[in-house]
Write an enzyme that holds these catalytic residues in place. Structure first.
Site, PDB file in Angstrom:
ATOM      1  N   SER A   1       0.799  -1.300  -0.076  1.00 37.22           N
ATOM      2  CA  SER A   1      -0.056  -0.007   0.038  1.00 37.22           C
ATOM      3  C   SER A   1       0.959   1.302   0.039  1.00 37.22           C
ATOM      4  CB  SER A   1      -0.758   0.035   1.182  1.00 37.22           C
ATOM      5  OG  SER A   1      -1.493   1.131   1.481  1.00 37.22           O
TER       6      SER A   1
ATOM      7  N   TYR B   1      -1.702  -1.736  11.208  1.00 34.99           N
ATOM      8  CA  TYR B   1      -1.855  -2.082   9.658  1.00 34.99           C
ATOM      9  C   TYR B   1      -1.005  -1.525   8.797  1.00 34.99           C
ATOM     10  CZ  TYR B   1      -3.490  -1.389   5.031  1.00 34.99           C
ATOM     11  OH  TYR B   1      -3.398  -1.655   3.613  1.00 34.99           O
TER      12      TYR B   1
ATOM     13  N   LYS C   1       2.313  -3.816   6.591  1.00 37.51           N
ATOM     14  CA  LYS C   1       2.732  -3.767   5.227  1.00 37.51           C
ATOM     15  C   LYS C   1       4.051  -3.461   5.138  1.00 37.51           C
ATOM     16  CE  LYS C   1      -1.478  -4.452   3.511  1.00 37.51           C
ATOM     17  NZ  LYS C   1      -1.659  -5.739   2.829  1.00 37.51           N
TER      18      LYS C   1
HETATM   19  C1  UD1 Z   1      -6.388   3.767   4.076  1.00 36.88           C
HETATM   20  C2  UD1 Z   1      -5.266   3.407   4.461  1.00 36.88           C
HETATM   21  C3  UD1 Z   1      -4.541   2.787   3.097  1.00 36.88           C
HETATM   22  C4  UD1 Z   1      -5.473   1.424   3.170  1.00 36.88           C
HETATM   23  C5  UD1 Z   1      -6.835   1.378   2.985  1.00 36.88           C
HETATM   24  C6  UD1 Z   1      -7.482   0.214   2.932  1.00 36.88           C
HETATM   25  C7  UD1 Z   1      -3.842   5.176   5.678  1.00 36.88           C
HETATM   26  C8  UD1 Z   1      -3.153   6.342   5.662  1.00 36.88           C
HETATM   27  N1  UD1 Z   1      -4.161   4.707   4.464  1.00 36.88           N
HETATM   28  O1  UD1 Z   1      -6.665   4.426   3.119  1.00 36.88           O
HETATM   29  O2  UD1 Z   1      -3.198   2.376   3.506  1.00 36.88           O
HETATM   30  O3  UD1 Z   1      -4.730   0.591   2.106  1.00 36.88           O
HETATM   31  O4  UD1 Z   1      -7.116   2.550   4.016  1.00 36.88           O
HETATM   32  O5  UD1 Z   1      -8.675   0.328   3.795  1.00 36.88           O
HETATM   33  O6  UD1 Z   1      -3.753   4.129   6.647  1.00 36.88           O
HETATM   34  N2  UD1 Z   1     -13.233   9.811   4.195  1.00 36.88           N
HETATM   35  C9  UD1 Z   1     -14.181  10.636   4.661  1.00 36.88           C
HETATM   36  N3  UD1 Z   1     -15.100  10.010   5.229  1.00 36.88           N
HETATM   37  C10 UD1 Z   1     -15.261   8.760   5.388  1.00 36.88           C
HETATM   38  C11 UD1 Z   1     -14.216   7.818   4.838  1.00 36.88           C
HETATM   39  C12 UD1 Z   1     -13.191   8.329   4.458  1.00 36.88           C
HETATM   40  O7  UD1 Z   1     -14.092  11.987   4.516  1.00 36.88           O
HETATM   41  O8  UD1 Z   1     -16.565   8.170   5.956  1.00 36.88           O
HETATM   42  C13 UD1 Z   1     -11.790  10.384   3.787  1.00 36.88           C
HETATM   43  C14 UD1 Z   1     -10.605  10.192   4.322  1.00 36.88           C
HETATM   44  O9  UD1 Z   1     -10.386  11.138   5.419  1.00 36.88           O
HETATM   45  C15 UD1 Z   1      -9.566  10.178   3.437  1.00 36.88           C
HETATM   46  C16 UD1 Z   1     -10.147   9.809   2.117  1.00 36.88           C
HETATM   47  O10 UD1 Z   1     -11.606   9.882   2.391  1.00 36.88           O
HETATM   48  O11 UD1 Z   1      -9.251  11.455   3.357  1.00 36.88           O
HETATM   49  C17 UD1 Z   1     -10.114   8.337   1.802  1.00 36.88           C
HETATM   50  O12 UD1 Z   1     -10.130   7.471   2.988  1.00 36.88           O
HETATM   51  P1  UD1 Z   1     -10.305   5.801   2.990  1.00 36.88           P
HETATM   52  O13 UD1 Z   1     -11.119   5.385   1.938  1.00 36.88           O
HETATM   53  O14 UD1 Z   1     -10.381   5.480   4.072  1.00 36.88           O
HETATM   54  O15 UD1 Z   1      -8.692   5.514   2.356  1.00 36.88           O
HETATM   55  P2  UD1 Z   1      -7.501   6.019   3.125  1.00 36.88           P
HETATM   56  O16 UD1 Z   1      -7.592   6.510   4.407  1.00 36.88           O
HETATM   57  O17 UD1 Z   1      -6.557   6.926   2.027  1.00 36.88           O
END
Ligand code: UD1
Length: 344
Positions: free
Chosen positions: A127, A152, A156
């Site tokens: 990742s 987590y 990785k």
């Molecule tokens: C995270 C992990 C990544 C992992 C992936 C798998 C980190 C930094 N990243 O990705 O390594 O492979 O999960 O599950 O640990 N968001 C919202 N509202 C929500 C959900 C998400 O605003 O309800 C925003 C988050 O703040 C983020 C973006 O959407 O900015 C993407 O979030 P998400 O889909 O959870 O992925 P990552 O955090 O990038």
């Protein structure tokens, strides 16, 4: 038939899409999964898309004896794609030992058995989380690895090191490590897609579940980041594009085309898209108004990260092809299909 490939975690989101692409490319697929975060329904989906039902065994990769029996039963496995892992960042903070055991012991078991059963190579699901908060974007494979923000993420990093150390010690296997950015969307057939257990942690399933009324409201975690619209930026990559890269990686390893015994590639589009931009794209293609509110930042989130995918483009000859609109539409169609089937 090109050869037999073991796909661990193959009933899951990325695993099931990869099984489809492997079968489309002529590989024979053996799937194992403990079904802790997926269901065997995706086996039906894979069969509907490809016309071929992959072999499926319910098995946990931590079960060394079970794995031995599997390799005995399905002789001639040439390559492994190792997806099976726990992946909820928040849960990993609460249950670190569960994450270290699940994600690390499973890899060790596979690596240990590979030479015994003459398995030539392993593709490992890593990742972009290994880069932490990048100093520069887009980020390439030579960027430094930063201390992990969660157990987590640490699994990785550790797993990448375990593979490197094992091969450096003279193990007769090869590996390709793939660092995914943010996989989203679903197969265009709507036969397979992302189906998280319980409340989704990831953005896109939360968006589609909110739009269909399963969730009341999406919380956008922060609009005060140092980005043009204040929300976080990610590199959202279509899951089918991502799956295709795995077939190329397997072709490369088994065809003895790897330049090094361990190779490492970023898999992303090269474009950064903000959370708020993604919501706009979704509203446009799905033609729905999404109920969302801005809340505080989520702990451990990266502000902005997107890939420099040139190495994968040049060396693997792989490029992300699908655009963000079609990808978001595929996620929405998958959600509608789940509703039609009464699943969600
Ligand atoms: C995270 C992990 C990544 C992992 C992936 C798998 C980190 C930094 N990243 O990705 O390594 O492979 O999960 O599950 O640990 N968001 C919202 N509202 C929500 C959900 C998400 O605003 O309800 C925003 C988050 O703040 C983020 C973006 O959407 O900015 C993407 O979030 P998400 O889909 O959870 O992925 P990552 O955090 O990038």
């Amino acid at each position: 038939m090109k050869g037999k490939i073991l796909v661990t975690g193959g009933t899951g989101y990325i695993g099931s899409h990869t099984a489809v692409e492997l079968q489309n490319a002529g590989y024979e697929v053996v799937i194992i999964d403990d079904l802790s975060n997926s269901t065997a329904d995706s086996i039906d989906g894979i069969e509907k898309i490809t016309g071929i039902r992959p072999v499926f065994e319910q098995l946990d990769c931590n079960d060394l004896e079970g794995l031995k029996k599997l390799f005995e039963k399905h002789k001639g496995i040439q390559g492994i794609i190792h997806f099976a892992a726990s992946k909820a960042v928040g849960e990993s903070v609460e249950k670190p030992l569960l994450y270290y055991r699940n994600n690390i012991v499973s890899l060790i078991n596979l690596l240990e058995l590979m030479p015994k059963y003459d398995v030539k190579g392993i593709v490992f699901s890593s990742s972009c989380t290994v880069y932490g908060e990048p100093d520069v974007n887009p980020i390439d494979e030579t960027a430094p690895i930063k201390p992990a923000a969660s157990p987590y993420g640490n699994t990785k990093q550790i797993n990448e090191e375990i593979i490197q150390d094992y091969i450096r010690s003279g193990a007769t296997i090869k590996s390709i490590i793939l660092r995914y950015f943010n996989p989203i969307g679903a197969h265009p057939s709507t036969e397979i897609g992302e189906l998280p257990n319980g409340v989704p942690q990831n953005l896109v399933p939360y968006i589609t579940q909110t739009a269909i009324g399963v969730r009341k409201e999406l919380s956008v975690f922060g609009d005060d980041y140092n980005t043009p619209d204040g929300s976080c930026i990610r590199d959202f990559i279509n899951v089918v594009d991502l799956a295709k890269a795995h077939v190329i990686a397997i072709d490369r390893m088994l065809g003895n085309k790897s330049e090094d015994k361990v190779e490492l590639f970023n898999l992303g589009t090269g474009n950064g898209v903000s959370v708020l931009e993604l919501i706009r794209v979704f509203e446009k293609v799905a033609d729905v108004k999404l109920n969302y509110k801005i809340v505080g930042r989520r702990e451990g989130d990266i502000e902005k990260i997107w890939a420099e995918p040139t190495k994968a483009n040049k060396v693997l000859g792989w490029t992300a092809k699908e655009n963000i609109e079609d990808t978001m539409l595929s996620a929405w169609k998958w959600q509608l299909k789940l509703r039609e089937k009464g699943i969600m």
